[in-house]
Design a protein around this motif. Structure first.
Motif, mmCIF file in Angstrom:
data_model
loop_
_atom_site.group_PDB
_atom_site.id
_atom_site.type_symbol
_atom_site.label_atom_id
_atom_site.label_comp_id
_atom_site.label_asym_id
_atom_site.label_seq_id
_atom_site.Cartn_x
_atom_site.Cartn_y
_atom_site.Cartn_z
ATOM 1 N N ASP A 68 11.165 8.986 10.437
ATOM 2 C CA ASP A 68 10.292 8.271 9.513
ATOM 3 C C ASP A 68 11.115 7.576 8.429
ATOM 4 N N SER A 70 10.053 5.835 6.005
ATOM 5 C CA SER A 70 9.428 5.733 4.692
ATOM 6 C C SER A 70 9.797 6.946 3.838
ATOM 7 N N ASP A 71 10.327 7.963 4.486
ATOM 8 C CA ASP A 71 10.877 9.104 3.759
ATOM 9 C C ASP A 71 12.254 8.719 3.215
ATOM 10 N N THR A 214 6.949 19.122 1.610
ATOM 11 C CA THR A 214 6.591 17.917 0.868
ATOM 12 C C THR A 214 6.144 18.308 -0.525
ATOM 13 N N ALA A 241 11.490 17.794 -2.819
ATOM 14 C CA ALA A 241 10.085 17.406 -2.834
ATOM 15 C C ALA A 241 9.213 18.627 -3.127
ATOM 16 N N PRO B 72 12.513 3.395 -1.476
ATOM 17 C CA PRO B 72 11.307 3.814 -0.760
ATOM 18 C C PRO B 72 10.280 2.698 -0.588
ATOM 19 N N GLN B 76 8.955 1.988 3.036
ATOM 20 C CA GLN B 76 7.545 1.909 3.409
ATOM 21 C C GLN B 76 7.279 0.610 4.172
ATOM 22 N N SER B 79 8.743 0.861 7.596
ATOM 23 C CA SER B 79 7.968 1.776 8.406
ATOM 24 C C SER B 79 6.702 1.104 8.933
ATOM 25 N N LEU B 270 5.925 6.472 -4.295
ATOM 26 C CA LEU B 270 6.064 7.919 -4.214
ATOM 27 C C LEU B 270 6.047 8.592 -5.577
#
Lengths: 330, 330
Positions: A68, A70-71, A214, A241, B72, B76, B79, B270
DNA sequence: AAAATCAGTGTAAACGCTTACATCAAGTAG
DNA sequence: CTACTTGATGTAAGCGTTTACACTGATTTT
């Protein structure tokens, strides 16, 4: 689209010669060379990498599989790999592996279909067997954040157990004895190893909570933790996180970090510096690891000759970053 | 590597027939079909996408240019684009544009060299002219977060000015009149437009600070802000990272948000949910925008027929996300 | 019964490039 | 003066596909 032929015609030479000057391979007369070059300029010629790869059987793309982007953790990883591809004139092919074995496999398959012979993959869901069969099939495949003994020399991984130990030692050093572990509930090795390392150094009965790794998972764990607050002076969180989630939930309830309770994180992600208080945490040197993995893959598959002085150590050690979330417990 | 030829030989047909069953184009007898399919299975045949692209002159990769995937926001974005490529069986080619015009150009050039005819690019450093010439050359190129009037139908952008206005209106609604703007110092339109929108709705003399649009920039701005605290009840930050930086610095100095001062961010990144207090902010719907851009690019370049009901609006509106960082000012 | 249609398949030329091999002129050695 | 190098270039066969076109035999139409 202008091709070698166009250039060759304009320069009055054969396509072979054009190719020679493009790749500057073989001998070609200075004059011819400049004729060709000016023809290329005039026509705004751009060699077609795809055709090139096909003809030369050399691949100019490096594939990356992460769960992923977006992490931010994987964003950082991708960014580091990209720095290497840019340095070596390669292109980054990004495949998202997602959260299950099938998508991870598809991610790899699509890279293979792209003829990609050098790739770094971050896989946590595929079994050792499937992964091994890919490792056998693709000599340029390098694993990151995973260890398979049989393919040791193609794995770049973190010493999670040592990280757990470091956390424990630090908290002990700060006078903490009653500690809660807020761990990830994902079925991968990392949380287990960190826990093991921690408990080896601090074998007393600790409180133990699990949740998704998370921010929300951290909040969730904090909710359970709150009931045992009198018996706990510090918490070891699986990652930053979660740590931030814990802090956030606790501070909602009026419990202050580090005055009332200490907390140590893991990763040294973006979060760590941004939260209040700034997080004491264990550095996961993912950027170095990612670069190493990329270079390793390139050098195995022979696409890179320039950068050959790679680190000899494939197992990376986390280290402590001291900030303000842990206080002395007298 | 097994090729069409191998499959053809094993199945006792010509390569054309194999190709036909792979693409299931044209007519082919059921029996032959299954013969071919089983041959493919036996040999573990995987069509070579590169050769395929070359022969068919159809490209199976979508290029993405962003300044930095480790941020991020762009993570995003990437992604979301990837989700579209997966849906349409394409591969994502990631090029990092960095922070200057030259690298942005190189990022695009390397995609062109990869024969990529569909791409979405996020460029802030290239001049309108260079960008326009690329737009002319590459019909499948779609711009995200940028507006060039001449290529309106290939731009997906945010109404920054409206965002500024929304922020102002909300703060007014909450009773704030003396406000500081903490803006980005980057030489791009976005901060200017947000400021303009804000000031149009709240024309009184506001305090104004500029810094890099990051956490550190926010801290820096907060340092200056502190001297004027008696004349300010709220701050409008350029983005969430800055907002969090401001909060962090203020809380270090014992100034509480939102009790002592209110703050509104931008992006809904985030950070926004993770900080204390949770940030009231303006949503930047980058995920929708990114998907739209990707689909638009695909549909222009004819690579996608299935998903043709695209949104007709290319300009996206930010909207308010109310959390806890703004209090009522009586 | 000849002509036309059609499903099913093969042949071979592309796609844009690389590269092994052949060629050739000019220089060098014997 | 012949024989051998050597530098510079061209020829053409690939790389793994796709696809226009041609072909065949069977079925249908007239």
């Amino acid at each position: 689209m202008t091709t070698v032929k166009d250039v060759a015609k304009l320069a009055g030479v054969s396509t072979a010669t054009v190719s020679r000057v493009v790749n500057n391979s073989g001998l070609v007369n200075k004059e011819t060379q400049s004729k060709v070059k000016s023809a290329m300029q005039q026509l705004n010629y751009r060699p077609n990498t795809v055709a090139r790869a096909l003809a030369s059987k050399k691949c100019t793309t490096l594939g990356l599989v992460v769960p992923d982007v977006s992490d931010p953790f994987f964003g950082q990883l991708a960014s580091s790999v990209e720095q290497i591809t840019r340095l070596t004139n390669m292109q980054l092919l990004l495949s998202i592996g997602g959260q299950d074995e099938r998508s991870e496999q598809q991610a790899i398959e699509s890279l293979i279909a792209q003829n990609c012979d050098t790739m770094v993959v971050h896989s946590k869901k595929m079994s050792d067997e499937t992964l091994s069969s890919y490792l056998n099939e693709l000599p340029g495949l390098v694993l990151i954040n995973r260890f398979i003994a049989e393919f040791q020399s193609r794995c770049i991984w973190l010493n999670n157990e040592y990280g757990g130990r470091l956390a424990a030692e630090y908290l002990i050093h700060k006078g903490h004895k009653q500690i809660a572990i807020v761990n990830s509930c994902l079925e991968i090795d990392d949380p287990l190893l960190r826990k093991k390392g921690f408990e080896n150094a601090l074998p007393s009965k600790n409180f133990y909570f699990e949740a998704t790794p998370t921010f929300d998972g951290g909040e969730e764990a904090a909710n359970k933790l709150i009931e045992h607050l009198d018996k706990v002076t510090a918490v070891f969180a699986y990652n930053d996180a979660m740590a931030v989630g814990v802090i956030s939930k606790l501070s909602e309830k009026g419990i202050r970090v580090p005055e009332d309770i200490s907390i140590i994180g893991f990763d040294d992600a973006l979060f760590a510096r941004v939260c209040q208080p700034k997080l004491t945490t264990l550095k996961y040197p993912i950027d170095q690891m990612a670069k190493h993995a990329a270079l390793l893959s390139l050098s195995i598959s022979g696409s890179n000759t320039e950068f050959s002085n790679l680190p000899s150590e494939y197992c990376y050690q986390p280290y402590l970053i001291e900030r303000n979330s842990v206080s002395l417990n007298e």
